[in-house]
Design a protein around this motif. Sequence first.
Motif, PDB file in Angstrom:
ATOM      1  N   MET A  66       0.813  -1.210   0.000  1.00 41.97           N
ATOM      2  CA  MET A  66       0.000   0.000   0.000  1.00 41.97           C
ATOM      3  C   MET A  66       0.851   1.267   0.000  1.00 41.97           C
ATOM      4  SD  MET A  66      -3.077  -0.933  -0.129  1.00 41.97           S
ATOM      5  CE  MET A  66      -3.855   0.653   0.052  1.00 41.97           C
ATOM      6  N   LEU A  68       2.652   2.301   2.460  1.00 44.62           N
ATOM      7  CA  LEU A  68       2.624   2.929   3.776  1.00 44.62           C
ATOM      8  C   LEU A  68       3.951   2.748   4.501  1.00 44.62           C
ATOM      9  CD1 LEU A  68      -0.931   1.761   4.904  1.00 44.62           C
ATOM     10  CD2 LEU A  68      -0.265   4.027   4.142  1.00 44.62           C
ATOM     11  N   ARG A  88       4.351  10.485  -3.794  1.00 39.04           N
ATOM     12  CA  ARG A  88       3.014  10.489  -3.215  1.00 39.04           C
ATOM     13  C   ARG A  88       1.932  10.742  -4.260  1.00 39.04           C
ATOM     14  NH1 ARG A  88       0.274  11.198   1.604  1.00 39.04           N
ATOM     15  NH2 ARG A  88      -1.398  12.425   0.720  1.00 39.04           N
ATOM     16  N   ARG A  95      -4.019   3.962  -5.414  1.00 35.90           N
ATOM     17  CA  ARG A  95      -4.767   3.693  -4.190  1.00 35.90           C
ATOM     18  C   ARG A  95      -6.262   3.518  -4.472  1.00 35.90           C
ATOM     19  NH1 ARG A  95      -1.327   4.555   0.095  1.00 35.90           N
ATOM     20  NH2 ARG A  95       0.248   6.155  -0.174  1.00 35.90           N
ATOM     21  N   PHE A 102      -9.136  -3.588   7.201  1.00 33.40           N
ATOM     22  CA  PHE A 102      -8.311  -3.678   8.398  1.00 33.40           C
ATOM     23  C   PHE A 102      -8.753  -4.751   9.370  1.00 33.40           C
ATOM     24  CE2 PHE A 102      -7.055   0.224   6.636  1.00 33.40           C
ATOM     25  CZ  PHE A 102      -5.742   0.344   7.003  1.00 33.40           C
ATOM     26  N   SER A 110     -13.475   5.764  11.539  1.00 33.28           N
ATOM     27  CA  SER A 110     -13.286   6.995  12.305  1.00 33.28           C
ATOM     28  C   SER A 110     -14.445   7.168  13.293  1.00 33.28           C
ATOM     29  CB  SER A 110     -13.237   8.164  11.323  1.00 33.28           C
ATOM     30  OG  SER A 110     -12.617   9.264  11.903  1.00 33.28           O
ATOM     31  N   ILE A 125     -11.540  11.990  -0.871  1.00 39.39           N
ATOM     32  CA  ILE A 125     -10.088  12.009  -0.953  1.00 39.39           C
ATOM     33  C   ILE A 125      -9.637  12.049  -2.407  1.00 39.39           C
ATOM     34  CG2 ILE A 125      -8.034  10.587  -0.546  1.00 39.39           C
ATOM     35  CD1 ILE A 125      -9.472   9.661   2.048  1.00 39.39           C
ATOM     36  N   HIS A 126     -10.343  11.334  -3.262  1.00 40.21           N
ATOM     37  CA  HIS A 126      -9.911  11.271  -4.652  1.00 40.21           C
ATOM     38  C   HIS A 126     -10.674  12.231  -5.547  1.00 40.21           C
ATOM     39  CE1 HIS A 126      -7.040   8.015  -4.266  1.00 40.21           C
ATOM     40  NE2 HIS A 126      -7.826   7.557  -3.322  1.00 40.21           N
TER      41      HIS A 126
ATOM     42  N   VAL C 173      -4.633   4.901   9.791  1.00 40.43           N
ATOM     43  CA  VAL C 173      -3.890   4.168   8.757  1.00 40.43           C
ATOM     44  C   VAL C 173      -4.810   3.905   7.563  1.00 40.43           C
ATOM     45  CG1 VAL C 173      -2.470   2.166   8.291  1.00 40.43           C
ATOM     46  CG2 VAL C 173      -2.522   3.098  10.575  1.00 40.43           C
ATOM     47  N   ALA C 174      -6.087   3.639   7.855  1.00 35.60           N
ATOM     48  CA  ALA C 174      -7.044   3.407   6.771  1.00 35.60           C
ATOM     49  C   ALA C 174      -7.136   4.634   5.878  1.00 35.60           C
ATOM     50  CB  ALA C 174      -8.418   3.062   7.346  1.00 35.60           C
ATOM     51  N   GLU C 175      -7.155   5.814   6.480  1.00 34.46           N
ATOM     52  CA  GLU C 175      -7.211   7.050   5.698  1.00 34.46           C
ATOM     53  C   GLU C 175      -5.952   7.207   4.855  1.00 34.46           C
ATOM     54  OE1 GLU C 175      -9.526   9.550   5.349  1.00 34.46           O
ATOM     55  OE2 GLU C 175     -10.866   8.114   6.303  1.00 34.46           O
ATOM     56  N   GLU C 176      -4.804   6.928   5.491  1.00 31.85           N
ATOM     57  CA  GLU C 176      -3.537   7.047   4.754  1.00 31.85           C
ATOM     58  C   GLU C 176      -3.541   6.095   3.566  1.00 31.85           C
ATOM     59  OE1 GLU C 176      -0.724   6.213   7.788  1.00 31.85           O
ATOM     60  OE2 GLU C 176      -0.757   8.238   8.594  1.00 31.85           O
ATOM     61  N   ALA C 177      -4.072   4.885   3.805  1.00 34.80           N
ATOM     62  CA  ALA C 177      -4.076   3.893   2.737  1.00 34.80           C
ATOM     63  C   ALA C 177      -4.961   4.337   1.584  1.00 34.80           C
ATOM     64  CB  ALA C 177      -4.548   2.553   3.272  1.00 34.80           C
ATOM     65  N   MET C 178      -5.981   5.140   1.896  1.00 31.48           N
ATOM     66  CA  MET C 178      -6.846   5.619   0.810  1.00 31.48           C
ATOM     67  C   MET C 178      -6.236   6.833   0.122  1.00 31.48           C
ATOM     68  SD  MET C 178     -10.762   5.213   2.103  1.00 31.48           S
ATOM     69  CE  MET C 178     -10.633   5.813   3.749  1.00 31.48           C
ATOM     70  N   GLY C 179      -5.136   7.335   0.678  1.00 32.43           N
ATOM     71  CA  GLY C 179      -4.458   8.451   0.050  1.00 32.43           C
ATOM     72  C   GLY C 179      -4.817   9.817   0.598  1.00 32.43           C
ATOM     73  N   ALA C 180      -5.388   9.867   1.806  1.00 36.92           N
ATOM     74  CA  ALA C 180      -5.777  11.149   2.376  1.00 36.92           C
ATOM     75  C   ALA C 180      -4.547  11.961   2.754  1.00 36.92           C
ATOM     76  CB  ALA C 180      -6.650  10.936   3.606  1.00 36.92           C
ATOM     77  N   GLY C 181      -4.641  13.286   2.592  1.00 34.39           N
ATOM     78  CA  GLY C 181      -3.534  14.170   2.935  1.00 34.39           C
ATOM     79  C   GLY C 181      -3.543  14.501   4.419  1.00 34.39           C
ATOM     80  N   ARG C 184      -6.464  16.721   5.828  1.00 36.02           N
ATOM     81  CA  ARG C 184      -7.709  15.991   5.977  1.00 36.02           C
ATOM     82  C   ARG C 184      -7.664  15.096   7.221  1.00 36.02           C
ATOM     83  NH1 ARG C 184     -11.731  15.485   2.968  1.00 36.02           N
ATOM     84  NH2 ARG C 184     -13.176  13.848   3.568  1.00 36.02           N
ATOM     85  N   ILE C 188     -10.254  16.346   9.982  1.00 33.61           N
ATOM     86  CA  ILE C 188     -11.518  15.619  10.004  1.00 33.61           C
ATOM     87  C   ILE C 188     -11.472  14.422  10.923  1.00 33.61           C
ATOM     88  CG2 ILE C 188     -13.122  14.276   8.575  1.00 33.61           C
ATOM     89  CD1 ILE C 188     -12.664  16.252   6.391  1.00 33.61           C
ATOM     90  N   HIS C 189     -10.302  13.815  11.058  1.00 35.37           N
ATOM     91  CA  HIS C 189     -10.280  12.575  11.829  1.00 35.37           C
ATOM     92  C   HIS C 189      -9.644  12.707  13.203  1.00 35.37           C
ATOM     93  CE1 HIS C 189     -11.920  10.454   8.465  1.00 35.37           C
ATOM     94  NE2 HIS C 189     -11.086  11.102   7.700  1.00 35.37           N
TER      95      HIS C 189
END
Lengths: 329, 322, 281
Positions: A66, A68, A88, A95, A102, A110, A125-126, C173-181, C184, C188-189
């Motif tokens: 991923m 990460l 990035r 992504r 998870f 969240s 996000i996208h 980590v889920a947000e990072e994996a989706m590509g969130a900056g 954000r 937001i989180h």
Amino acid sequence: MAPLLEVDHLRVRFKTKSAVKALIEKDDDPYIDGVMGVSFAIEPGQTYGLVGESGSGKTTVARAIMGLLPVHSGAIRFHGENLVGLSRDRIKPFRRDIALMFQDPAGSLSPRLKIRSILAEPFRIHDMMPENLSVEVARLLKMVNLSPSMGDLYPHQLSGGQARRVGVARALALSPKLIIADEPTAGLDVSVQGEILNLMAQLQNDMGLSFLIITHNLAVVRHVSDHVAIMYLGRFLEQGPTQTVFHRMRHPYTQALLSAHASPDPDAVHHRISISGEIPGLVSRPRGCEFHTRCPGVQEKCRRQFPDKAGAGKDHRYFCHYPLSVPEN
Amino acid sequence: MAEPVLNIRNLSVNYFTPRGTVQALRCINLQVPPAKVVGLVGESGCGKSTLISAVIRLMAENARVAAGEIRFLGQDMHRLSSRDLQNIRGKDMSMVFQDPMTALNPVFTVGRQMKDIQYRDAVSRKEKLKRASDMLSLVGIPDAVSRLDNYPHHFSGGMRQRITIAMALLVQPKLLIADEPTTALDATLEVQIIRLLKELQTGFQCAILFISHHLNVIAELCDFVGVMYAGELVEKGSVRDIFHRPGHPYTRALLECDPSVIAEPTRFLPTIPGEIPSLIDLPAGCIFHDRCPRAAQVCKNTPPPEVSLAEHHTAACHCLEV
Amino acid sequence: MNWTKQFLFRLYHEPMGFFGMILVTLVILSALFAPFLTTHDHNALDIANRLAGPSAEHWMGTDQLGRDVFSRVVMGSRIAVWVALVTVSMSLGIGLVLGMMAGYGPKWLDAGLLLLFDTLRSFPTIMFALALVTVFGPSLQTVIIVIVATTFPVYGRMVRTQTQALGNQEFIVAEEAMGAGMGRILGIHILPNIIGPLFIVASMDIPVVVTIEAGLSFLGVGVRPPTPSWGSILNDGYAYIRNTPWIIIFGGLPLIVTTLGFTFLGESLRDIFDPKLRRDL
């Protein structure tokens, strides 16, 4: 067919001290190995199972794919394009195609957002907001057999199985090609495990998804995956088609793991291949074959050098100096 | 059967919450005979933890025993003074918990903790430490004498669970309560711990009440099994009866769901559709009727009788073929 | 809606919190409507009536210049509340931004910000104030700068710890994996998960700030005369404490009321919102 994902000699190393400290202590190699060069490929529409006990490095592989975690060496090719070393911004489009599910069903949602907003996150996000978000959210919830009214709830109001479904729905949001599922059944009751696995199978049928399933549960892998790799201290000790690995295993660790997962029968005479001890820490990686400290068939050579890769028929690979003989069926 | 070590009769436990009274346990009858291992299986929300907390009388503030009694060595646990209770806990009855990482106090050495739990015995410090190290080597910790000086964080997860078992057995209890002691461990460790428990149980001749949601472990370790669902003990019997001749539809469904039971690989696994009913508004009739494949009209209206299927084997169901 | 109702219901059942709420409301009302509550012009001199005791005319007596103490106390609440709100929200804001950056950003940034936090926190407030006053002269701004500079590191450190703890959780980590900056993820989180406890700390910080402001004004490094601050009222009365104690008494009373009010309220808020103490909801 060209593989969808191809991981080639992937190596991940973790820094153990800061650059300054390493310099002061004259340590030229302030790293420990998390993943020691693993290779595998996932075909479109197939499921690959990654099995190992905690500390074996299976989650590290997932996170490296991923993007990460920094990759030390090796390649991760998705549709033929190497993801290692991409910036990035360059990696962001990928992504959309690779989604991660998870381990902790509720913990990966969240906590202060409603399910509706959680499911909208991938679109936001996208920058791919659908015209009618609530229709889209309802569609996603329906795909995982949840009612659209669930969108108004918060994660802590869901049961474990429901939270897991929301996780699946979020992974599906951008129509990915590959879903990496980290322990998809962990923390779920036996009767709910089947529901999630069936859902994943159904989605795979309908949408041609590929899955990389990471788990310690061999029973799960046996049913859902086409190929399987047995991981120990950052290495694949054995890998191959699931049927072959389960019935013609050559590595003693595979055998021990399998016997630990025998079916529940009080009368079964357990031919348990007991292995003693526990998986060593990454810091105290044994020399030679990593498994030699626990192996029932350990010999002098195992303590000195890591075995070469050996093959037994199509796609079946293992690393062992003294492999098991193939059981006769 | 000999006089049971633990005798739970008609036990009902309620929780009082702002949303209403949760009837967490209803009419539980369970006996633990001396020197036998009794397993309790059930999925989350079935009341396993409530049952344990009632047995050791460490219940949540808002919980009450609504009916029934728990007799331990003939004494009613819920009528004992707290002084008598203290004399039972950690002496005749001890516990092993789920999480080996938090069950030991991180600031004391293992030896100190193992010495301290023997505070009742009038023997010298040296003798106590000797017992502790003997017990540690018995549970398979190599080099036990020198490891007494180690702190819990020096041990790995599996080793810590061995230590907690050693501590629980050090007082030579009549009853050991083990609450999911292998859930936090990997499969290869689970096998080791189960084997160890079995050996020690045979050696010490103590009774064990073993709670798990893991069927393999129950099948391997236990003599008798109780199956719980939504606060009721729906079936109990010898381990062979339960696994080979399950009577209650829930037990059958649970056994069928386990992926390790299904011999032929399949992409579509059996499940138990539906969810556990609310324990605040209990459904009339059988608690399992809305998820039961065999539910008849009578199941919706009338609570099922307890049917005897064999010696010590009973199930609460209307639709059993006896 | 339901939530607000539930909150008020809970507060009502915390007698101390309810009492605190009443005191706080009183102080805030008096600050809001000060010009309508005063009986005299708070700066008007009445030399003939100087140091007069409480009477129907002057409810809290007069000071050494014959000014009406009641009116000065009421006007003083404006300064106190204003300083408290401005400084606490500035500290909170700065602490939040820097703390989240330290907690989520790269390691070197974390190290740098921590150094800044610890350096500022080690400044003794009074010395720091005196030093600034010698440079800029006494003023309300100086008071605010001093208080903000010495309190925001506390928030910063707190936010950093909480951000770090959250940053390792799977939903991040889920947000990072989706590509969130980073923006954000922080906005937001992480923010909604740490802001609650922070407000409680802030409400408990208000009385501290009020007393610091009063203390600095008492020392003459704060609000310039003739602007009435509770500190300067105390300072005025200090010289006459033997013969005319009411200036000190009535000047100190609002300080006690405010301090108690905010402390009780803050503690009850913590009891109500702390998830560890919370039983249901």
